[in-house]
Design an enzyme around this catalytic site. Structure first.
Site, PDB file in Angstrom:
ATOM      1  N   ARG A 108       0.816  -1.230   0.000  1.00  0.00           N
ATOM      2  CA  ARG A 108       0.000   0.000   0.000  1.00  0.00           C
ATOM      3  C   ARG A 108       0.840   1.265   0.000  1.00  0.00           C
ATOM      4  O   ARG A 108       0.403   2.328   0.434  1.00  0.00           O
ATOM      5  CB  ARG A 108      -0.955   0.024   1.189  1.00  0.00           C
ATOM      6  N   LYS A 130       2.838  11.714 -11.334  1.00  0.00           N
ATOM      7  CA  LYS A 130       2.038  10.729 -12.076  1.00  0.00           C
ATOM      8  C   LYS A 130       2.871   9.474 -12.263  1.00  0.00           C
ATOM      9  O   LYS A 130       4.001   9.536 -12.745  1.00  0.00           O
ATOM     10  CB  LYS A 130       1.669  11.273 -13.451  1.00  0.00           C
ATOM     11  N   GLU A 172       9.986  19.081 -25.036  1.00  0.00           N
ATOM     12  CA  GLU A 172       9.259  19.444 -23.808  1.00  0.00           C
ATOM     13  C   GLU A 172       9.868  20.719 -23.211  1.00  0.00           C
ATOM     14  O   GLU A 172       9.152  21.563 -22.674  1.00  0.00           O
ATOM     15  CB  GLU A 172       9.306  18.314 -22.774  1.00  0.00           C
ATOM     16  N   LYS A 214       7.091  23.065 -14.082  1.00  0.00           N
ATOM     17  CA  LYS A 214       6.165  21.939 -13.970  1.00  0.00           C
ATOM     18  C   LYS A 214       5.644  21.828 -12.539  1.00  0.00           C
ATOM     19  O   LYS A 214       4.442  21.648 -12.313  1.00  0.00           O
ATOM     20  CB  LYS A 214       6.802  20.622 -14.425  1.00  0.00           C
ATOM     21  N   GLU A 224      -5.326  17.600 -12.329  1.00  0.00           N
ATOM     22  CA  GLU A 224      -5.688  17.926 -13.699  1.00  0.00           C
ATOM     23  C   GLU A 224      -7.106  18.458 -13.864  1.00  0.00           C
ATOM     24  O   GLU A 224      -7.856  17.996 -14.718  1.00  0.00           O
ATOM     25  CB  GLU A 224      -5.492  16.709 -14.597  1.00  0.00           C
ATOM     26  N   ARG A 228      -3.192  22.444 -15.082  1.00  0.00           N
ATOM     27  CA  ARG A 228      -2.280  21.409 -15.561  1.00  0.00           C
ATOM     28  C   ARG A 228      -2.454  21.142 -17.057  1.00  0.00           C
ATOM     29  O   ARG A 228      -1.528  20.693 -17.732  1.00  0.00           O
ATOM     30  CB  ARG A 228      -2.489  20.121 -14.748  1.00  0.00           C
ATOM     31  N   ASN A 232      -0.333  20.314 -21.828  1.00  0.00           N
ATOM     32  CA  ASN A 232      -0.697  19.553 -23.023  1.00  0.00           C
ATOM     33  C   ASN A 232      -0.550  20.340 -24.315  1.00  0.00           C
ATOM     34  O   ASN A 232      -0.972  19.877 -25.375  1.00  0.00           O
ATOM     35  CB  ASN A 232      -2.140  19.055 -22.917  1.00  0.00           C
ATOM     36  N   HIS A 235       0.060  18.662 -27.594  1.00  0.00           N
ATOM     37  CA  HIS A 235      -0.088  17.230 -27.361  1.00  0.00           C
ATOM     38  C   HIS A 235      -1.330  16.618 -27.998  1.00  0.00           C
ATOM     39  O   HIS A 235      -1.353  15.418 -28.263  1.00  0.00           O
ATOM     40  CB  HIS A 235      -0.055  16.917 -25.864  1.00  0.00           C
ATOM     41  N   HIS A 239      -0.223  13.589 -29.896  1.00  0.00           N
ATOM     42  CA  HIS A 239      -0.688  12.227 -29.585  1.00  0.00           C
ATOM     43  C   HIS A 239      -1.352  11.595 -30.802  1.00  0.00           C
ATOM     44  O   HIS A 239      -1.179  10.401 -31.066  1.00  0.00           O
ATOM     45  CB  HIS A 239      -1.702  12.246 -28.433  1.00  0.00           C
ATOM     46  N   HIS A 252       7.963  10.508 -28.991  1.00  0.00           N
ATOM     47  CA  HIS A 252       6.984  11.440 -28.449  1.00  0.00           C
ATOM     48  C   HIS A 252       7.376  12.907 -28.713  1.00  0.00           C
ATOM     49  O   HIS A 252       6.566  13.702 -29.185  1.00  0.00           O
ATOM     50  CB  HIS A 252       6.833  11.177 -26.949  1.00  0.00           C
TER      51      HIS A 252
HETATM   52  N1  LIG Z   1       4.713  10.517 -15.433  1.00  0.00           N
HETATM   53  C1  LIG Z   1       4.662  11.541 -16.227  1.00  0.00           C
HETATM   54  O1  LIG Z   1       4.214  12.638 -15.847  1.00  0.00           O
HETATM   55  C2  LIG Z   1       5.170  11.412 -17.626  1.00  0.00           C
HETATM   56  C3  LIG Z   1       5.377  12.552 -18.419  1.00  0.00           C
HETATM   57  C4  LIG Z   1       5.910  12.392 -19.683  1.00  0.00           C
HETATM   58  C5  LIG Z   1       6.217  11.111 -20.152  1.00  0.00           C
HETATM   59  N2  LIG Z   1       5.994  10.033 -19.377  1.00  0.00           N
HETATM   60  C6  LIG Z   1       6.320   8.676 -19.827  1.00  0.00           C
HETATM   61  O2  LIG Z   1       7.717   8.605 -20.021  1.00  0.00           O
HETATM   62  C7  LIG Z   1       7.999   7.567 -20.947  1.00  0.00           C
HETATM   63  C8  LIG Z   1       9.066   8.040 -21.899  1.00  0.00           C
HETATM   64  O3  LIG Z   1      10.231   8.343 -21.181  1.00  0.00           O
HETATM   65  P1  LIG Z   1      11.647   8.473 -21.890  1.00  0.00           P
HETATM   66  O4  LIG Z   1      11.522   9.317 -23.099  1.00  0.00           O
HETATM   67  O5  LIG Z   1      12.606   8.849 -20.832  1.00  0.00           O
HETATM   68  O6  LIG Z   1      11.884   7.003 -22.453  1.00  0.00           O
HETATM   69  P2  LIG Z   1      12.654   5.707 -21.891  1.00  0.00           P
HETATM   70  O7  LIG Z   1      12.556   5.603 -20.437  1.00  0.00           O
HETATM   71  O8  LIG Z   1      12.181   4.576 -22.707  1.00  0.00           O
HETATM   72  O9  LIG Z   1      14.168   6.024 -22.303  1.00  0.00           O
HETATM   73  C9  LIG Z   1      14.518   6.155 -23.649  1.00  0.00           C
HETATM   74  C10 LIG Z   1      15.645   5.219 -24.031  1.00  0.00           C
HETATM   75  O10 LIG Z   1      16.882   5.725 -23.540  1.00  0.00           O
HETATM   76  C11 LIG Z   1      17.557   4.737 -22.748  1.00  0.00           C
HETATM   77  N3  LIG Z   1      18.263   5.492 -21.731  1.00  0.00           N
HETATM   78  C12 LIG Z   1      17.734   6.151 -20.683  1.00  0.00           C
HETATM   79  N4  LIG Z   1      18.659   6.866 -20.054  1.00  0.00           N
HETATM   80  C13 LIG Z   1      19.834   6.653 -20.697  1.00  0.00           C
HETATM   81  C14 LIG Z   1      21.154   7.146 -20.535  1.00  0.00           C
HETATM   82  N5  LIG Z   1      21.450   8.050 -19.589  1.00  0.00           N
HETATM   83  N6  LIG Z   1      22.111   6.714 -21.378  1.00  0.00           N
HETATM   84  C15 LIG Z   1      21.781   5.843 -22.381  1.00  0.00           C
HETATM   85  N7  LIG Z   1      20.566   5.362 -22.600  1.00  0.00           N
HETATM   86  C16 LIG Z   1      19.582   5.780 -21.779  1.00  0.00           C
HETATM   87  C17 LIG Z   1      16.462   3.836 -22.265  1.00  0.00           C
HETATM   88  O11 LIG Z   1      16.947   2.556 -21.938  1.00  0.00           O
HETATM   89  C18 LIG Z   1      15.520   3.817 -23.464  1.00  0.00           C
HETATM   90  O12 LIG Z   1      16.006   2.901 -24.415  1.00  0.00           O
HETATM   91  C19 LIG Z   1       6.677   7.235 -21.627  1.00  0.00           C
HETATM   92  O13 LIG Z   1       6.232   5.993 -21.170  1.00  0.00           O
HETATM   93  C20 LIG Z   1       5.739   8.325 -21.165  1.00  0.00           C
HETATM   94  O14 LIG Z   1       4.411   7.890 -21.051  1.00  0.00           O
HETATM   95  C21 LIG Z   1       5.478  10.158 -18.120  1.00  0.00           C
HETATM   96 ZN   LIG Z   2       4.859  15.217 -23.582  1.00  0.00          ZN
END
Ligand SMILES: NC(=O)c1ccc[n+]([C@@H]2O[C@H](COP(=O)([O-])OP(=O)(O)OC[C@H]3O[C@@H](n4cnc5c(N)ncnc54)[C@H](O)[C@@H]3O)[C@@H](O)[C@H]2O)c1
Ligand SMILES: [Zn+2]
Length: 351
Positions: A108, A130, A172, A214, A224, A228, A232, A235, A239, A252
């Site tokens: 939990r 999130k 971003e 942020k 949201e 917030r 977007n 987006h 999207h 993305h």
């Molecule tokens: N929680 C939120 O508010 C929020 C906001 C935006 C995006 N997201 C989520 O984030 C995700 C995307 O995140 P991302 O773009 O970081 O992708 P990711 O976590 O897949 O990383 C991208 C790639 O880079 C590699 N990598 C990461 N750090 C590295 C480093 N320092 N050196 C070498 N390789 C590295 C990873 O293994 C992966 O292959 C999506 O699932 C999206 O939905 C969440």
């Molecule tokens: Zn985004």
């Protein structure tokens, strides 16, 4: 608490000890990040008196699944991580969202800390609380709002990030300038080449400002209801681009770059965003080597509109957008006709 500087991984264990997060911990990471950074993080925790358990998921969006969640739970339980334990999310947004959700729900809820290693994770996903995973039916359909106790952005981790992944994070970063901070936008215009070279000083300043924006937006509206939504910007179209062209073709950040340029063009028509600002927005994305436009054939365009209408931002049958009045100031809930949207998607740069 957010810490941003080079060389932080070495002090990581000490930080966790100071925060009294628990006696035991697990590091959740992915196969790419684990190869490079699991060792320094593990050793730093060991030095501070913890005996971390290492859980590695396969890199990529597919790791954000209930199956991975289940595997993480099983390993946590097998290693007898009990109430006085915490979780370390070491990786990009995928690992952050997954590990955060595991932390929010295991027993939990146990404390967790974020060590984001992508630019996107440092400026976006690690801030705001999130967490969650995907279902077959769509992205992020299961999740929880759960705040990390510490976010530690070690700028050195960005050195190994592939170029395309770095640039997708810039989309971003530029967004924060457009929606909230004209000064940040101007700073990006002046310093983009230094940022692209990943110079620590400019990175630190820009990442800190993005996190601040942020955090400020989210603190005023954690779940949201209103403000917030400005996050977007770009987006709704972005999207839909990801959706209609199939996930994977565009990252993305690439999709939302084109989405933001289209939103800027819509803003000109609907809110009178000066043509000069549209030009500045378009040219900053281009300088960052991000797509300002995406060419779609008619079948793709049709799919794009279907996807946009399915998006949660539709009300009363009309697609609603976040649009800019000027750089640094946006307004939510702006309706636009399909004809205008089509034009914004295809229009050449003006001015
Ligand atoms: N929680 C939120 O508010 C929020 C906001 C935006 C995006 N997201 C989520 O984030 C995700 C995307 O995140 P991302 O773009 O970081 O992708 P990711 O976590 O897949 O990383 C991208 C790639 O880079 C590699 N990598 C990461 N750090 C590295 C480093 N320092 N050196 C070498 N390789 C590295 C990873 O293994 C992966 O292959 C999506 O699932 C999206 O939905 C969440
Ligand atoms: Zn985004």
């Amino acid at each position: 608490m957010i810490k941003i500087a080079p060389g932080l991984l070495k002090q990581f264990g000490g930080e966790c000890a100071r925060l009294k997060l628990g006696d035991r911990c697990a590091i959740i990471t992915d196969t790419n990040v684990g190869k490079i950074f699991a060792k320094p993080v593990y050793e730093s925790l060991l030095k501070a008196g913890f005996e971390p358990v290492l859980i590695t998921v396969t890199a990529g969006e597919t790791a954000k699944s209930l199956k991975s969640v289940q595997r993480c739970y099983d390993q946590l339980a097998a290693h007898r991580l009990e109430r006085k334990s915490f979780i370390v999310a070491l990786g990009g947004g995928v690992v952050g969202d997954l590990a955060g959700f595991v932390a929010a729900t295991y027993l939990r809820g146990i404390p967790f800390v974020q060590v984001p290693t992508t630019l996107l994770a440092q400026v976006d996903s690690s801030v705001g609380g999130k967490t969650g995973v995907n279902l077959k039916a769509g992205k992020n359909l299961v999740g929880a709002f759960y705040q990390p106790r510490l976010v530690l952005c070690d700028l050195d981790t960005l050195k190994t990030l592939p170029e395309r992944e770095f640039r997708t994070g810039l989309a971003e970063v530029i967004k924060y300038g457009i929606i909230y901070d004209a000064k940040l936008f101007a700073q990006l215009e002046r310093n983009l080449p230094r940022l692209i070279k990943r110079e620590a000083k400019i990175l630190a300043a820009v990442i800190a400002r993005c996190c601040e924006i942020k955090a400020e937006v989210v603190s005023k509206d954690e779940t949201e209801g209103g403000l917030r939504a400005i996050l977007n910007f770009g987006h709704t179209i972005g999207h839909a681009i990801e959706n209609s062209l199939g996930y994977g073709k565009y990252l993305h950040g690439e999709a939302i770059a084109a989405g933001q340029v289209a939103a800027a063009k819509l803003s000109q028509k609907i809110l009178g965003l000066p043509e000069r600002d549209v030009g500045r927005i378009e040219s900053l994305f281009m300088q960052a080597d991000l797509p300002a436009r995406i060419n779609l054939n008619s079948a793709q365009r049709k799919r794009l509109f279907t996807a946009m209408k399915l998006d949660k931002k539709v009300s009363g049958g009309e697609i609603k957008f976040v649009l800019a009045k000027k750089i640094g100031r946006v307004v939510c809930g702006q309706g636009a006709s399909q004809a205008l949207i089509e034009k914004a998607l295809t229009a050449e740069a003006q001015g």
